[in-house]
Design an enzyme around this catalytic site. Structure first.
Site, PDB file in Angstrom:
ATOM      1  N   GLU A  54     -15.477 -67.504 -27.242  1.00 31.46           N
ATOM      2  CA  GLU A  54     -14.357 -67.707 -28.206  1.00 31.46           C
ATOM      3  C   GLU A  54     -13.497 -68.694 -27.439  1.00 31.46           C
ATOM      4  O   GLU A  54     -12.357 -68.981 -28.000  1.00 31.46           O
ATOM      5  CB  GLU A  54     -13.697 -66.417 -28.691  1.00 31.46           C
ATOM      6  CG  GLU A  54     -14.533 -65.464 -29.806  1.00 31.46           C
ATOM      7  CD  GLU A  54     -15.477 -64.597 -29.013  1.00 31.46           C
ATOM      8  OE1 GLU A  54     -15.768 -64.741 -27.836  1.00 31.46           O
ATOM      9  OE2 GLU A  54     -16.082 -63.764 -29.706  1.00 31.46           O
ATOM     10  N   LYS A  75     -12.976 -42.555 -20.524  1.00 33.94           N
ATOM     11  CA  LYS A  75     -11.547 -41.818 -20.825  1.00 33.94           C
ATOM     12  C   LYS A  75     -11.981 -40.446 -20.435  1.00 33.94           C
ATOM     13  O   LYS A  75     -12.485 -39.582 -21.010  1.00 33.94           O
ATOM     14  CB  LYS A  75     -11.479 -41.800 -22.317  1.00 33.94           C
ATOM     15  CG  LYS A  75     -10.567 -43.191 -22.839  1.00 33.94           C
ATOM     16  CD  LYS A  75     -11.798 -44.043 -23.568  1.00 33.94           C
ATOM     17  CE  LYS A  75     -11.208 -45.239 -24.160  1.00 33.94           C
ATOM     18  NZ  LYS A  75     -12.146 -46.063 -24.602  1.00 33.94           N
ATOM     19  N   THR A  88     -21.925 -66.108 -30.737  1.00 37.44           N
ATOM     20  CA  THR A  88     -21.910 -64.993 -29.458  1.00 37.44           C
ATOM     21  C   THR A  88     -23.144 -64.151 -29.575  1.00 37.44           C
ATOM     22  O   THR A  88     -23.854 -64.004 -30.517  1.00 37.44           O
ATOM     23  CB  THR A  88     -20.874 -64.174 -29.795  1.00 37.44           C
ATOM     24  OG1 THR A  88     -21.027 -63.395 -31.273  1.00 37.44           O
ATOM     25  CG2 THR A  88     -19.579 -64.770 -30.010  1.00 37.44           C
ATOM     26  N   TRP A 109      -7.703 -43.136 -17.623  1.00 39.42           N
ATOM     27  CA  TRP A 109      -8.527 -44.268 -17.790  1.00 39.42           C
ATOM     28  C   TRP A 109      -9.660 -44.369 -16.430  1.00 39.42           C
ATOM     29  O   TRP A 109      -8.824 -44.370 -15.133  1.00 39.42           O
ATOM     30  CB  TRP A 109      -8.211 -45.463 -18.425  1.00 39.42           C
ATOM     31  CG  TRP A 109      -7.986 -45.381 -19.520  1.00 39.42           C
ATOM     32  CD1 TRP A 109      -7.863 -44.432 -20.513  1.00 39.42           C
ATOM     33  CD2 TRP A 109      -7.783 -46.462 -20.547  1.00 39.42           C
ATOM     34  NE1 TRP A 109      -7.515 -44.668 -21.877  1.00 39.42           N
ATOM     35  CE2 TRP A 109      -7.425 -46.341 -21.960  1.00 39.42           C
ATOM     36  CE3 TRP A 109      -7.460 -47.880 -20.267  1.00 39.42           C
ATOM     37  CZ2 TRP A 109      -7.082 -47.067 -22.895  1.00 39.42           C
ATOM     38  CZ3 TRP A 109      -7.178 -48.868 -21.261  1.00 39.42           C
ATOM     39  CH2 TRP A 109      -7.059 -48.369 -22.595  1.00 39.42           C
TER      40      TRP A 109
END
Lengths: 540, 540
Positions: B330, B438, B185, B443
């Site tokens: 992944e 936040k 990654t 949110w």
């Protein structure tokens, strides 16, 4: 060193779970045995399959128990495909066209605990019921109002069982190699032999068949499998369609031209799958009533070879592309599909038809080779022909509770077919190994002769068999079913064949008959013909 | 009880063997690093991949050894994909856009024995070579005539190794769970982490992605993967294309608009795959030169979200359908694809665009769920949003030689994304969990704000980050790269956003910049932006 990837098992229930999540509103259409056409969605089917899983538990069915069906292609049979296998039991689909003694044999051999039966097949079941040793329950695939009142069998009602069951059921995570379903071959000799599919083999087969290079089943497909769910899982279509959310149109007991046309036209079916005899009936229906199959794009034909005339008729009258598919019960069943590709698209129409007559290229996952009588591998040149051997993750490795391993050679399955494979991977069945005609040390393909004869306008169906001959060991005999009203003669037919096949291939005799015997799955029963005509050429 | 099916393992070599048998003449096109375009067939590639397998043996490489590549999308890289993994070694593709110290780290961490390198990356290799502890050989992906003459590295020539090797090689039957390839990654924090793919995961992923409901790669597809083979296997396209025999067009180092257009038009490419920034350049090239991508049918966009304006431009100017795909290293990498289906086809054009902006539905094999901060599963109603968890046979179960298991929860992988899933299975990324803003306990999605801002005609690229705020904890800050010649003001941009997003979502400030920082794989490097602008709103 192993890769570090999740060991998530491939499970049949995963296909239905995927459908419920990703195309809940995808449609399943089903012609009812009691009349009318039923429609619902993959979401509805998922809920009912979970109820069924609970109903099976309520009947005492446990994992790995065999649960049998004697049923048409309907939505209830679809629910059994997922409810039985998904909950860990083994779905044993029974071919009602087997002889009653064969049906009795396989139900006992499989030790079926519960049998789900369509109304149509109750008389058949009654005729064998007393011989069944393990069966605990018989469930009729209908609602209370249609339950038979005169049968002496202890019959349960499918809809009632479902109504009483909860839809709360968590599909278990099963070992992907565990058994999922069971189908017996309709073999022409000895007892039928069982092929035991696993969850893994079923899911991989469905994946492979969905491919656009194979059957091409996707979300925008409306597929009508006339191939029966009671034999080799309707070529896996119930799984492939569910995987993609394509519209699944199930014809029930209505296999005649009119019933099929009604569904095809009414639901704008674009993909058909079936054996040649079914299409013969449909094409005749269309001819007679001046109808066109305007929605149909692809027609998959297997079971036996389609004559080029049928391939042409679908193309020229209906603008539908015929794809041969070849397979066997032991192959789950698909081995090859003759789908359109760049190579075929590059050919002119005539050459395309010739190519379409072949059985096609192996779907990814299946390996093929041809061998001579000494076991030497033959080249893929389209000329050399030998016994066709296959292997792959959805090919049987043995029969269920059966000692016979004669069909397996060094990890490959001997299909019993004789075939060529060309440089582009196209496999063409030359003959069944047992049907090939051995004339004076040379081989004659009975199938090639049949295909040539089928081009004759007066011939509805035909069969070529090798019969004993005093000089040449065997010679070909041609049996012909003439079309209604036609009266072809032997000379006419032989003249027609001249030039189309090698001169020494020409049949020694042409016999006109009203019909030909078929196996339970629609294949010509040549063994029987060979018996009948054993003496036909011995007086020469 | 197990099914009685062959245990044939799923092997990457099986894909190439299938191609050699079934579409030997299928074409691979490759832009050479040294100039010009090279063409050959799957048959040619198969022969050379076998030579490569022997060449690896000659170099002393044994099964499970790691073999690294630093290479563009070329036919030689393609040969390495099959030659290395197929012979049982592990292909470690290195992303040359990683920082040199990361490259040095992962080559040592993987214990790479041999490295295959394109001419372009030799200076990069030289800069880290002295730090490499395990490397025995460096092979330059070129012919003798182009071999570098000034490098002090001990360099071998790829074409010479192949010329010296035999093409006789039997691909071994490998345990399907054995490791096949390795990709690190590009993580923004700490060392890169390795994901180790298996043969099984790679083959299943290729099957799933080929589906017409996913990427739709078939024999008649001509696919140009601009997504690099040096990162997550170019989304599996080299495998999927080989499976079907589709024409594979490899762009080499030519990722600019002009080079891409030349290949697309010259080879009549119908399927493109890449990240938004690549398409931005291509669309600008087309605009500037009044060109149309007439052969292109589908454009798969992943890596980051495509703005609706890009989806519209492909449709309205080029009649090309944009499919979002979402995935991660992944996930091998594909998790969802937003392909056309019946449901989308039933919507009007405006609603289609809105739907296309979502990341799509999971491909068969991948399961998804969203959870809240307490781990409760949220409903799939398109409204509730929570952390996205996935599982499936091509999802990582841990990192290679790494202790960190923090991303795995009860057998599911936590993607680090915040998402909604609707009743049709459409997943929409709301934000990265770490990028969500936040503000006063509520949110705000940085991605939704960016998408809205990208609709402004003067904005070339933008980023929204949450920066510390004395009253609201965090507030959104919008960074804008204006288009060439455009001079938008803060008021103009905020006015444009008014009504498109909730009022309290409106950024507190708009900052105009010349460019934005990206990760090695083209993602916005928001962590860096948050550091830079940490104090931006603290003076309020």
């Amino acid at each position: 060193m192993h890769g570090l990837m999740m060991g998530c098992p491939l499970n049949i229930s995963g296909i239905l779970k995927h459908a419920e999540r990703n195309h809940p509103n995808g449609k399943i259409v089903s012609r009812e045995v009691t009349g009318g056409v039923f429609e619902y969605t993959y979401r509805d089917a998922s809920i009912r399959a979970r109820k069924l899983a609970n109903a099976l538990r309520n009947l005492g069915v446990v994992q790995q128990d065999r649960v049998a069906t004697l049923a048409w292609n309907t939505h209830r049979h679809f629910e059994l495909y997922f409810g039985v296998s998904g909950s860990g039991s083994i779905l044993h689909t029974i071919n009602p066209r087997l002889f009653p003694e064969q049906i009795s044999y396989i139900i006992n051999h499989a030790e079926d605990q519960v049998l789900f039966v369509d109304l149509t097949f109750i008389p058949l079941l009654e005729s064998v019921y007393s011989s069944l040793n393990y069966l605990k329950h018989v469930v009729v695939l209908t609602s209370e109002e249609h339950m038979p009142t005169t049968s002496e069998l202890p019959l349960l009602c499918y809809e009632t069982l479902l109504n009483e069951a909860s839809s709360n059921f968590e599909w278990p995570d099963l070992d992907e190699n565990s058994a999922a379903s069971l189908c017996y071959t309709s073999g022409t000799t000895g007892h039928p032999k069982g092929v035991l599919y696993s969850h893994r083999s079923t899911v991989l087969h469905a994946w492979a068949c969905s491919s656009r290079d194979a059957l091409g089943i996707a979300n925008d497909t409306t597929v009508l499998p006339v191939v029966p769910m009671f034999h080799v899982n309707a070529w896996g279509v119930p799984y492939s369609a569910t995987m993609s959310g394509g519209t699944l149109v199930l014809p029930g007991a209505g296999m005649d031209g009119n019933s099929l046309y009604e569904l095809i036209d009414g639901y704008q079916v674009n993909l058909l799958l079936g054996v040649p005899t079914v299409w013969l009936a449909l094409l005749q229906h269309c001819q007679k009533n001046e109808l066109t199959l305007s929605s149909v794009e692809n027609v998959v034909i297997g079971g036996s070879a389609a004559p080029i005339s049928m391939i042409q008729e679908f193309k020229e009258k209906h603008n539908a592309f015929v794809m041969h598919a070849w397979g066997m019960t032991e192959l789950s069943p698909v081995g090859t599909v003759n789908s359109m590709n760049r190579y075929m698209a590059s050919l002119d129409q005539h050459a395309q038809y010739q190519l379409q007559a072949k059985q096609g290229r192996s779907v990814f996952g299946i390996e093929m080779k041809i061998i001579d009588s000494e076991g030497n591998v033959l080249s893929h040149d389209g000329q050399a022909f030998g016994r066709l051997l296959v292997r792959g993750p959805w090919v049987a490795t043995s029969y269920y509770k059966h000692e016979d391993r004669s069909a397996w050679i060094d990890g490959w399955f001997d299909t019993g077919d004789v075939a060529t494979i060309d440089e582009h991977g196209y496999m063409s069945i030359v003959d069944r190994a047992k049907d090939v005609i051995k004339s004076g040390g040379e081989w004659i393909s009975s199938i090639d002769l049949e295909n040539a004869a089928m081009g004759h306008p007066a011939i509805l169906e035909c069969a070529v068999i090798g019969v004993p001959h005093p000089k040449w060991d065997e010679r070909p005999l041609l049996l012909v079913v003439p079309k209604e009203g036609a009266n072809p003669t032997q000379d006419e037919v032989l003249n027609f064949l001249s030039g189309k096949v090698a001169k020494w291939w020409l049949p020694d005799s042409v016999v006109f008959v009203d019909q030909l015997p078929h196996t339970a799955t629609g294949k010509l029963l040549k063994m029987k013909l060979r018996e009948t005509y054993r003496q036909a050429l011995m007086s020469d």
